[in-house]
Design a protein around this motif. Structure first.
Motif, PDB file in Angstrom:
ATOM      1  N   ILE A  90      47.595  40.075  37.607  1.00 13.22           N
ATOM      2  CA  ILE A  90      46.732  40.887  38.456  1.00 13.22           C
ATOM      3  C   ILE A  90      45.295  40.461  38.196  1.00 13.22           C
ATOM      4  CG2 ILE A  90      45.991  43.242  39.012  1.00 13.22           C
ATOM      5  CD1 ILE A  90      48.703  44.106  37.641  1.00 13.22           C
ATOM      6  N   ALA A  91      44.532  40.247  39.250  1.00 12.78           N
ATOM      7  CA  ALA A  91      43.141  39.830  39.110  1.00 12.78           C
ATOM      8  C   ALA A  91      42.214  41.033  39.143  1.00 12.78           C
ATOM      9  CB  ALA A  91      42.758  38.864  40.222  1.00 12.78           C
ATOM     10  N   ARG A  92      41.202  41.011  38.299  1.00 14.48           N
ATOM     11  CA  ARG A  92      40.142  42.008  38.372  1.00 14.48           C
ATOM     12  C   ARG A  92      39.349  41.780  39.665  1.00 14.48           C
ATOM     13  NH1 ARG A  92      35.223  42.422  33.921  1.00 14.48           N
ATOM     14  NH2 ARG A  92      34.118  44.175  34.864  1.00 14.48           N
ATOM     15  N   ASN A  93      38.742  42.830  40.207  1.00 14.65           N
ATOM     16  CA  ASN A  93      38.094  42.716  41.518  1.00 14.65           C
ATOM     17  C   ASN A  93      36.598  42.447  41.454  1.00 14.65           C
ATOM     18  OD1 ASN A  93      37.061  45.142  40.682  1.00 14.65           O
ATOM     19  ND2 ASN A  93      38.008  46.383  42.301  1.00 14.65           N
ATOM     20  N   ASP A  94      36.078  42.050  40.292  1.00 12.75           N
ATOM     21  CA  ASP A  94      34.627  41.882  40.175  1.00 12.75           C
ATOM     22  C   ASP A  94      34.137  40.537  40.696  1.00 12.75           C
ATOM     23  OD1 ASP A  94      35.882  40.581  37.989  1.00 12.75           O
ATOM     24  OD2 ASP A  94      33.970  40.530  36.912  1.00 12.75           O
ATOM     25  N   VAL A  95      35.016  39.544  40.833  1.00 16.14           N
ATOM     26  CA  VAL A  95      34.642  38.244  41.397  1.00 16.14           C
ATOM     27  C   VAL A  95      35.297  38.159  42.775  1.00 16.14           C
ATOM     28  CG1 VAL A  95      34.684  35.743  41.126  1.00 16.14           C
ATOM     29  CG2 VAL A  95      34.511  37.222  39.105  1.00 16.14           C
ATOM     30  N   PRO A  96      34.529  38.350  43.857  1.00 16.63           N
ATOM     31  CA  PRO A  96      35.124  38.505  45.202  1.00 16.63           C
ATOM     32  C   PRO A  96      36.062  37.379  45.609  1.00 16.63           C
ATOM     33  CG  PRO A  96      32.815  39.134  45.245  1.00 16.63           C
ATOM     34  CD  PRO A  96      33.056  38.546  43.880  1.00 16.63           C
ATOM     35  N   GLY A  97      35.683  36.139  45.329  1.00 17.06           N
ATOM     36  CA  GLY A  97      36.513  35.018  45.755  1.00 17.06           C
ATOM     37  C   GLY A  97      37.850  34.988  45.057  1.00 17.06           C
ATOM     38  N   ARG A  98      37.833  35.186  43.759  1.00 19.10           N
ATOM     39  CA  ARG A  98      39.095  35.202  43.014  1.00 19.10           C
ATOM     40  C   ARG A  98      39.977  36.357  43.485  1.00 19.10           C
ATOM     41  NH1 ARG A  98      37.025  34.978  36.892  1.00 19.10           N
ATOM     42  NH2 ARG A  98      35.541  33.272  37.086  1.00 19.10           N
ATOM     43  N   TYR A  99      39.359  37.496  43.704  1.00 18.57           N
ATOM     44  CA  TYR A  99      40.115  38.669  44.139  1.00 18.57           C
ATOM     45  C   TYR A  99      40.686  38.443  45.542  1.00 18.57           C
ATOM     46  CZ  TYR A  99      41.255  43.603  44.906  1.00 18.57           C
ATOM     47  OH  TYR A  99      41.908  44.777  45.170  1.00 18.57           O
ATOM     48  N   ALA A 100      39.935  37.758  46.387  1.00 22.83           N
ATOM     49  CA  ALA A 100      40.430  37.458  47.727  1.00 22.83           C
ATOM     50  C   ALA A 100      41.664  36.567  47.662  1.00 22.83           C
ATOM     51  CB  ALA A 100      39.334  36.793  48.561  1.00 22.83           C
ATOM     52  N   VAL A 101      41.629  35.546  46.800  1.00 23.05           N
ATOM     53  CA  VAL A 101      42.802  34.684  46.627  1.00 23.05           C
ATOM     54  C   VAL A 101      43.983  35.490  46.106  1.00 23.05           C
ATOM     55  CG1 VAL A 101      43.750  32.760  45.286  1.00 23.05           C
ATOM     56  CG2 VAL A 101      41.469  32.563  46.309  1.00 23.05           C
ATOM     57  N   ALA A 102      43.724  36.372  45.138  1.00 23.49           N
ATOM     58  CA  ALA A 102      44.788  37.142  44.505  1.00 23.49           C
ATOM     59  C   ALA A 102      45.437  38.146  45.440  1.00 23.49           C
ATOM     60  CB  ALA A 102      44.242  37.871  43.274  1.00 23.49           C
ATOM     61  N   THR A 103      44.711  38.568  46.465  1.00 22.77           N
ATOM     62  CA  THR A 103      45.237  39.576  47.396  1.00 22.77           C
ATOM     63  C   THR A 103      45.464  38.989  48.789  1.00 22.77           C
ATOM     64  OG1 THR A 103      42.968  40.330  47.805  1.00 22.77           O
ATOM     65  CG2 THR A 103      44.257  41.536  46.164  1.00 22.77           C
ATOM     66  N   TYR A 104      45.435  37.648  48.882  1.00 27.07           N
ATOM     67  CA  TYR A 104      45.758  36.943  50.122  1.00 27.07           C
ATOM     68  C   TYR A 104      44.815  37.336  51.254  1.00 27.07           C
ATOM     69  CZ  TYR A 104      49.692  37.069  46.982  1.00 27.07           C
ATOM     70  OH  TYR A 104      50.450  37.048  45.835  1.00 27.07           O
ATOM     71  N   LYS A 105      43.516  37.280  50.920  1.00 25.17           N
ATOM     72  CA  LYS A 105      42.474  37.540  51.899  1.00 25.17           C
ATOM     73  C   LYS A 105      41.437  36.421  51.916  1.00 25.17           C
ATOM     74  CE  LYS A 105      42.713  42.623  51.570  1.00 25.17           C
ATOM     75  NZ  LYS A 105      41.957  43.851  51.229  1.00 25.17           N
ATOM     76  N   ASN A 106      41.727  35.326  51.211  1.00 28.84           N
ATOM     77  CA  ASN A 106      40.770  34.228  51.163  1.00 28.84           C
ATOM     78  C   ASN A 106      40.696  33.531  52.512  1.00 28.84           C
ATOM     79  OD1 ASN A 106      43.509  33.421  50.089  1.00 28.84           O
ATOM     80  ND2 ASN A 106      42.641  31.383  50.444  1.00 28.84           N
ATOM     81  N   SER A 107      39.649  32.772  52.690  1.00 27.56           N
ATOM     82  CA  SER A 107      39.395  32.093  53.959  1.00 27.56           C
ATOM     83  C   SER A 107      38.834  30.699  53.677  1.00 27.56           C
ATOM     84  CB  SER A 107      38.381  32.904  54.776  1.00 27.56           C
ATOM     85  OG  SER A 107      37.086  32.784  54.199  1.00 27.56           O
ATOM     86  N   PRO A 108      38.627  29.889  54.712  1.00 26.70           N
ATOM     87  CA  PRO A 108      38.029  28.562  54.493  1.00 26.70           C
ATOM     88  C   PRO A 108      36.644  28.606  53.854  1.00 26.70           C
ATOM     89  CG  PRO A 108      39.089  28.634  56.633  1.00 26.70           C
ATOM     90  CD  PRO A 108      39.099  30.044  56.115  1.00 26.70           C
ATOM     91  N   SER A 109      35.975  29.743  53.905  1.00 24.69           N
ATOM     92  CA  SER A 109      34.641  29.838  53.314  1.00 24.69           C
ATOM     93  C   SER A 109      34.651  30.392  51.891  1.00 24.69           C
ATOM     94  CB  SER A 109      33.743  30.719  54.196  1.00 24.69           C
ATOM     95  OG  SER A 109      34.262  32.034  54.300  1.00 24.69           O
TER      96      SER A 109
END
Length: 505
Positions: free
Chosen positions: A80-99
Motif C-alpha cells: 500500500i502506498a502512502r498518499n503524500d507523493v501524488p505521482g506514486r499514489y496515482a500509480v498505486a491506485t491506477y490513476k496515473n497518466s502520461p503526465s
C-alpha cells in the motif's frame, strides 16, 4: 569490497556534467566529450561507470533507486502506498497518466543509460593503447547494460524507440517507436553479445557487482521466458544450473543472510545493484561529485515511530501469503520473518518489542530495512538491491520446463527453494502442469516479495487483473488492462513529432 566499484560509478558520474562557465576558454562544452574525452582506457572505463550510475540515480528515478523500487511494488496487491507523493499514489491506485512525473522520469533515465552505453560502444574502437581483450570486455559490458535498459523499457512501456548509436543530428534524435517484438530482439542481441564475449564469469572481490557473462546468460534466459519461448529460456538457464561446480552459484543456507548486509555479492548473487556510503552527502540535487552512493530506501519504508516516512506498507494479503505454509518444524517460513515484521511472539524491530512500539495490528517491511539499527538522523543505507538472484534462475528454469510439460524435471528445482525455506517435503510426483505452476507462482511471490518482480510475473501469467480486483486493495475498482504498462510520457509525445501513444492510452 564494494568501495572500488562505487568509486568507479562516482567518477563516471562526472561525465554527466554538460555545462560550464562561458568565461572559461574550453570551447564548446558540447564538443568536450568528442574532442577531449574518449582517448584512454581509463576514459572508456569511466564511460562504463556512467551507465551503472544511471541505474541508481536518485535525481532521475534510476531503475533500482527509491522511487522506481516503490513503484514496482505499490501497484501490486502486496503493498500500500502512502498518499503524500501524488505521482506514486496515482500509480498505486491506477490513476496515473502520461503526465505523471515519476513514470516520465523512469523513461528518461532508462534512455540516459542507453545513451551512455551507445557512447562507449561507439567510441571504443578509437581508443589507443588499450588491451584488445579489455576493449572487448568493456564493449560487452556496455552492451549488457544497454540490453538491461531496453529490457526495463519494454517491460514497463511496451513499444518504444530504439537507439543503437550516438545521436549526431536532429533527424536521428526524433525516432518513431519500434514494435515490442523489435525491442525484444534488440534486448536479445545485446544480451547475446555479452553472453558470448570474453566477459569474465566472475570478478574478484574488488569488482563484484559488475556485469558478468553469467549475468548476461541469466538475463537472456529471462528475456526468452518473458517472450514465452520456453525452449530457449531453458537452454540459457541450464547453462548456469548444470555448471554450479565451476560458476560457483548456489543458494545461501539461511534466507535472512541475503538481506543482513554481511553476505552481499554471495554465491546467490547473479547481478546485484551496489550501494555504499562513499561520495558526497547529498541525496537529491547537487552535482554528481556531491552525491552519495548510498540509498535512503530504508527511511522511505520505515515506520514513523523511528523517524521513517512509511511510504510503502505491506498488506494483510502479503502476510497471509507468507503464512500460508509453515516449516516442517511448525515454525514460520523464514522468508516471512526476513521480509516482514508483525506482532508475533519475540518479534524485535528497530531494537524494540514490536507490539509495544508499533501496535498489535501493524505490519512493516523488514527486508533491506536496517531494522537491527536505529540511528535516527542518518538514514543513508548501503544495503544492495538484487537485480537477479540465483533463486530466480532456478524458479524460472522450473517454469520453462513446466510450460513445456516437463513437470517432473521442474520438481527438483522447486524443491531446492522449498528446502532452503525448511518447508515440509511434499511429493510432487504425478503433478500436472497446473499444479506445478500454482506452486511456482506461490513460491515466487513469497521468495521475492519487496524485490520488484511480482507485478511482471502476474502480468505475464495473465492473472494480473484477477489478482488486483480480487484483493480489494485500494484503487482496485480503477484497474483495467490499460494500466498493465506505463504510458509513453506526455513530454515525449509533445517533443517528438514521430511519437504516438501506445494502445490503449
Amino acid at each position: 569490497m564494494k568501495k572500488k566499484l562505487i568509486i568507479l560509478f562516482f567518477i563516471g558520474g562526472l561525465l554527466s556534467i554538460s555545462s560550464c562557465s562561458e568565461d572559461l576558454d574550453l570551447g564548446n562544452p558540447n564538443k568536450l566529450t568528442n574532442e577531449s574525452f574518449w582517448k584512454t582506457s581509463a576514459d572508456l572505463e569511466s564511460g562504463v561507470g556512467t551507465i551503472y550510475n544511471a541505474l541508481v540515480d536518485n535525481n532521475n528515478a534510476g531503475y533500482w533507486e527509491i522511487q522506481s523500487m516503490q513503484l514496482k511494488e505499490n501497484r501490486t496487491e502486496n503493498f500500500i502506498a502512502r498518499n503524500d507523493v501524488p505521482g506514486r499514489y496515482a500509480v498505486a491506485t491506477y490513476k496515473n497518466s502520461p503526465s505523471t512525473a515519476e513514470t516520465t522520469a523512469i523513461y528518461k533515465t532508462l534512455y540516459i543509460g542507453i545513451f551512455r552505453a551507445n557512447q562507449v560502444i561507439h567510441y571504443a574502437p578509437q581508443i589507443q593503447g588499450i588491451d584488445e581483450t579489455k576493449r572487448e570486455q568493456l564493449v560487452a559490458e556496455a552492451s549488457f547494460l544497454r540490453g538491461l535498459n531496453y529490457f526495463c523499457l519494454v517491460t514497463e512501456y511496451g513499444s518504444v524507440p530504439i537507439f543503437t548509436d550516438i545521436v549526431t543530428n536532429q533527424e536521428d534524435y526524433f525516432k518513431a517507436k519500434s514494435t515490442e517484438a523489435e525491442v525484444w530482439n534488440q534486448v536479445i542481441a545485446d544480451f547475446e553479445l555479452a553472453a558470448t564475449s570474453s566477459l569474465p564469469e566472475n570478478y574478484p572481490a574488488a569488482y563484484k557487482g559488475r556485469a558478468t557473462k553469467n549475468a548476461a546468460i541469466a538475463y537472456l534466459g529471462k528475456t526468452y521466458l518473458y517472450m514465452k519461448n520456453w525452449v530457449k529460456a531453458e537452454e540459457q538457464f541450464t547453462k548456469l544450473v548444470n555448471n554450479e561446480g565451476t560458476n560457483g552459484y548456489g543458494l545461501l543456507d539461511d534466507y535472512a543472510q541475503l538481506f543482513d548486509g554481511k553476505h552481499e555479492n554471495s554465491k546467490e548473487s547473479v547481478f546485484e545493484i551496489q550501494f555504499s556510503k562513499v561520495g558526497g552527502t547529498i541525496i537529491w540535487g547537487g552535482e554528481p561529485s556531491q552525491r552519495t552512493r548510498a540509498t535512503t530506501m530504508a527511511q522511505e519504508c520505515a515506520p514513523g515511530e523511528v523517524g521513517g516516512w512509511f511510504e510503502l506498507l505491506p498488506s494483510k494479503t502479503l502476510l497471509d501469503a507468507m503464512l500460508q505454509e509453515k516449516t516442517a518444524d511448525g515454525e514460520f517460513d523464514p522468508r516471512a520473518t526476513a521480509t516482514l515484521a508483525w506482532n508475533y511472539p519475540g518479534c524485535v524491530y528497530y531494537k524494540a518489542d514490536f507490539a509495544t512500539k508499533f501496535g498489535a495490528n501493524a505490519i512493516w517491511i523488514r527486508k533491506n530495512q536496517n531494522w537491527w539499527n536505529n540511528d535516527e538522523g542518518d538514514w543513508k543505507s548501503e544495503l544492495n538491491e538484487y537485480a537477479m538472484r540465483y533463486a530466480d534462475v532456478l524458479l524460472m528454469l522450473a517454469e520453462a520446463k513446466t510450460m513445456q510439460g516437463n513437470v517432473a524435471e521442474a520438481a527438483p528445482l522447486v524443491k531446492r527453494i522449498r528446502d532452503r525455506a525448511k518447508l515440509a517435503d511434499i511429493s510432487m510426483v504425478g503433478w500436472n502442469q497446473t499444479q506445478m505452476m500454482d506452486e511456482i507462482m506461490h513460491q515466487r511471490n513469497v521468495e521475492f516479495a519487496r524485490e520488484g518482480l511480482h507485478w511482471y510475473d502476474l502480468r505475464r501469467w495473465g492473472t494480473l487483473e484477477t489478482v488486483i480486483k480480487g484483493s480489494l486493495r485500494e484503487g482496485y475498482n480503477n484497474f483495467s488492462a490499460k494500466y498493465n504498462y506505463y504510458p509513453i510520457p506526455s513530454s515525449e509525445l509533445n517533443n517528438n513529432p514521430k511519437m504516438t501513444p501506445n494502445a490503449p492510452w
